[in-house]
Design an enzyme around this catalytic site. Structure first.
Site, mmCIF file in Angstrom:
data_model
loop_
_atom_site.group_PDB
_atom_site.id
_atom_site.type_symbol
_atom_site.label_atom_id
_atom_site.label_comp_id
_atom_site.label_asym_id
_atom_site.label_seq_id
_atom_site.Cartn_x
_atom_site.Cartn_y
_atom_site.Cartn_z
ATOM 1 C CB SER A 54 17.813 52.282 -22.393
ATOM 2 O OG SER A 54 17.433 53.129 -23.458
ATOM 3 C CG ASP A 354 15.451 46.785 -28.755
ATOM 4 O OD1 ASP A 354 15.566 47.885 -29.329
ATOM 5 O OD2 ASP A 354 15.639 46.637 -27.524
ATOM 6 C CG HIS A 357 17.523 50.038 -26.957
ATOM 7 N ND1 HIS A 357 16.362 49.384 -26.607
ATOM 8 C CD2 HIS A 357 17.667 51.056 -26.088
ATOM 9 C CE1 HIS A 357 15.826 49.993 -25.556
ATOM 10 N NE2 HIS A 357 16.596 51.004 -25.220
#
Length: 391
Positions: A54, A354, A357
């Site tokens: 990610s 968040d 991340h």
């Protein structure tokens, strides 16, 4: 591994996207101008192929089979800082791989799943990274009843995608013409991969040492495959300082802390993993002496910022910019992109976006450290020099 790390990683479903960022760098270094004439700066690479999870994913998770990853990445305020709309990146803006593309004067990489029907989008490279990816194959987790909602893609899946992509370009890997076209002017960026492996198995009875051994073995095999195909310039990111993420801080007991206030057990785990990974990279350098393999020290770059955040323009080290709840503005049931979560007015002052991340601002700082600082070994400037020297 400390027993408190069981608490840290116990929420496996929420860690779908805790793997790495594809973070490594490339620079706009150029050859020296001619004595009597200023020549345009040569573009060191014509394309980038990126892999990872990610932290590097620019949209594959959204179109891949399986869950969409941590948070509601297709909803605002994701993308608000730079793109001004969600782009299926796990940030408010650009990632490390985006800044690297910029530094090489290349377009942002399209995700593999979006270019399958339009090969022209792949002229300057492809991003194969998928949020939630693991180093160990998915079947391992299924066999141990740990599949849950884990994204089924692993680093091996990304290698298969890469092979299929080459075939779609009419490239037979064994041919010299293919190697020249696909590899000679290409930077291979291997973002962080492996944190999810630890996350999905903690509390399962599978020792962390086993995950380290299997995970690094899979990554090593993946790198060997790329190098045997003809990859010449490769950047490999280590695991991040995962114990400083709000998710980790929220779930770990308060007595599990290190000198910078982060989760000690998690940071120790990723640090140990990185030491073994670096030893494997040195073996690969011996095995493939004509390739340049650079290690991007994600862990120590992040650590450097955490030691003195004000120096890099950050006012908030631990709280997430987008989220809700105390003390870290993070709740596993009210993550960024859900109605109850909201974003801070100044993301550039936050390290974390968040809860899992990072903000675009942090990614930019890290990229600068990779490209121009001491966070790559050998330095990224050396990789560029070798490319410009050998063409």
């Amino acid at each position: 591994m400390a027993s408190s790390s069981v608490t840290y990683f116990s929420w496996k479903n929420t860690l779908i996207a805790i793997t790495t960022i594809c973070i490594l760098s490339s620079s706009s270094c150029s050859a020296s101008p001619a004595p009597t004439k200023v020549n345009p700066r040569p573009r060191p690479f014509k394309k980038i192929y990126a892999f990872g999870d990610s932290f590097t994913d620019t949209g594959n998770t959204r179109s891949a089979t399986g869950p969409s990853g941590f948070g509601h990445v297709s909803n605002p305020p994701y993308g608000t800082t730079f793109f001004h709309r969600p782009t299926n990146r796990y940030s408010d803006g650009r990632l490390v791989i985006d800044f690297i593309a910029e530094s090489l004067s290349l377009p942002y990489l399209k995700p593999y799943r979006s270019i399958m029907s339009n090969a022209t989008d792949a002229a300057h490279g492809v991003n194969f990274a998928v949020a939630g990816s693991t180093a160990i194959e998915h079947q391992f987790f299924v066999k141990n009843n740990l599949s849950l909602a884990i994204t089924p893609q692993s680093i091996q899946t990304q290698l298969l995608w890469f092979d299929k992509f080459l075939e779609s370009q009419g490239c037979k890997v064994a041919g010299a013409a293919c190697k020249a076209a696909a590899f000679d002017d290409t930077l291979f960026w291997v973002g962080e991969i492996g944190v999810n492996d630890y996350a999905y198995t903690i509390g399962s009875g599978i020792p962390g040492d086993t995950i380290q051994q299997l995970g690094i073995s899979r990554v090593t095999s993946f790198l060997q495959a790329l190098l045997k195909k003809g990859a010449k310039y490769v950047v490999v990111q280590g695991l991040p300082l995962s114990g400083c993420l709000p998710l980790a801080m929220t779930l770990a007991p308060e007595d599990d802390r290190d000198g910078i206030g982060c989760v000690k057990s998690a940071n120790n785990q990723t640090y140990s993993h990185n030491l073994v990974l670096q030893a494997k990279l040195q073996q690969l350098r011996t095995q493939f002496p004509h390739a340049v393999i650079t290690y991007a020290d994600y862990w120590n770059a992040y650590f450097t910022v955490m030691k003195n955040p004000n120096q890099y323009g950050f006012k908030e080290s631990f709280k997430a910019c987008c989220g809700t709840g105390d003390p870290y503005n993070f709740e596993v049931f009210a993550v960024c992109g859900t109605p109850s979560a909201s974003a801070c007015p100044s993301p550039s002052q936050y390290i974390n976006w968040d809860g899992v991340h990072l903000t675009e601002a942090m990614y930019k700082v890290l990229t600068d450290m990779f490209l121009n600082g001491k966070a790559t070994h050998p330095p990224f400037s050396y990789l560029l020099d070798m490319k410009l020297r050998h063409g």
